[in-house]
Design an enzyme around this catalytic site. Structure first.
Site, PDB file in Angstrom:
ATOM      1  CE1 TYR A   1      -3.744  -2.312   5.637  1.00 14.00           C
ATOM      2  CE2 TYR A   1      -2.938  -0.229   4.731  1.00 14.00           C
ATOM      3  CZ  TYR A   1      -3.522  -1.469   4.556  1.00 14.00           C
ATOM      4  OH  TYR A   1      -3.875  -1.890   3.291  1.00 14.00           O
TER       5      TYR A   1
ATOM      6  CB  SER B   1      -0.883   0.009   1.252  1.00 10.77           C
ATOM      7  OG  SER B   1      -1.544   1.254   1.411  1.00 10.77           O
TER       8      SER B   1
END
Length: 255
Positions: A152, A142
């Site tokens: 994350y 990501s």
């Protein structure tokens, strides 16, 4: 039931990017092993893909944050009979609250799914891929991996760093390792984590087919990392140069 086609194993295969990877790999003639938690949804997805593309689509139900269930997928990846030629590490989820507000068990499961699972699955796949001097490992990272964005972003930074190193190390032995680092993609991902998306500008949204095409093209060219779309390449470039406090503030707004 075996065929002579290449075989792709895709995690998180029933929705979003995982399902799109299955579709594009099936369209290019790959048989499939679909991995996800929901066995009924897996079977429905496998039947639909087999019917549409005429490939063999097997299912392997597993919660990859559970070490015993993960081991069943590792065993399939390391098997030398009808070997997996393409591994797609796609399964994942996000946590909306900040680190201190999450139960530590949720954070551990998050880390297990985003880091431990792709690490162990890549290790298993490499055993038979290196023996055959052939194989492809694609992991979904990501743009959050380029920014200070909680656990994350930290997990996705691991995927990026590992893929860069592994591609250098294993490409000369016939195995390509590629990370794809998209931004916001129209999938179920944000709904499942109950995250706000109405504050995300329209130009920042990508569609799943484009992201998957970029990933498969990059892997076929032996690239270690691909950031789909010019707009996100620019964002990643700025993230590398701007002060981290500014980047972190922007990343938080993007939630």
């Amino acid at each position: 039931m075996h065929s002579h086609r290449d075989l792709a194993l895709v995690t998180g295969a029933t929705a979003g990017l995982g399902l799109e990877f299955c579709r594009q790999l099936a369209a290019s003639g790959h048989d499939l092993v679909l991995v996800a938690r929901d066995a009924q949804r897996l079977q429905q997805t496998a039947d639909a893909l087999a019917g549409e593309f005429g490939v063999v689509a097997q299912i392997l139900p597993a919660d990859l944050s559970d070490r015993a269930q993960l081991a069943t997928v590792e065993a399939r990846l390391s098997a030398t009979e009808h070997p997996v030629t393409v591994l797609v590490n796609n399964a994942g989820f996000g946590l909306t609250p900040p680190f201190d507000a999450n139960p530590v068990g949720d954070e551990q499961r998050h880390l297990d799914l985003l880091v431990a699972a792709p690490m162990r699955l890549a290790h298993a796949a490499l055993q038979q891929m290196l023996a055959r001097s052939s194989g492809t490992i694609i992991s979904v990272a990501s743009v959050a991996g380029y920014t200070p964005r909680g656990t994350y972003g930290a997990a996705k930074a691991w995927v990026l760093s590992f893929s860069r190193w592994a591609n250098i190390h294993y490409r000369r032995r016939g195995v390509t390792v590629t990370a794809v680092a998209p931004g916001f993609v129209r999938t179920e991902f944000h709904q499942r984590m109950n995250a706000r998306t109405d504050n995300i500008p329209e130009p920042l949204w990508l569609d799943a087919p484009r992201v998957v095409r970029s990933a498969l093209r990059a892997a076929s060219r032996g690239r270690a990392v691909v950031v789909p779309s010019l707009r996100y390449k620019i964002i990643v470039w700025f993230a590398g140069w701007l002060p981290k406090r500014l980047v972190a503030a922007g990343a938080l707004r993007g939630r």
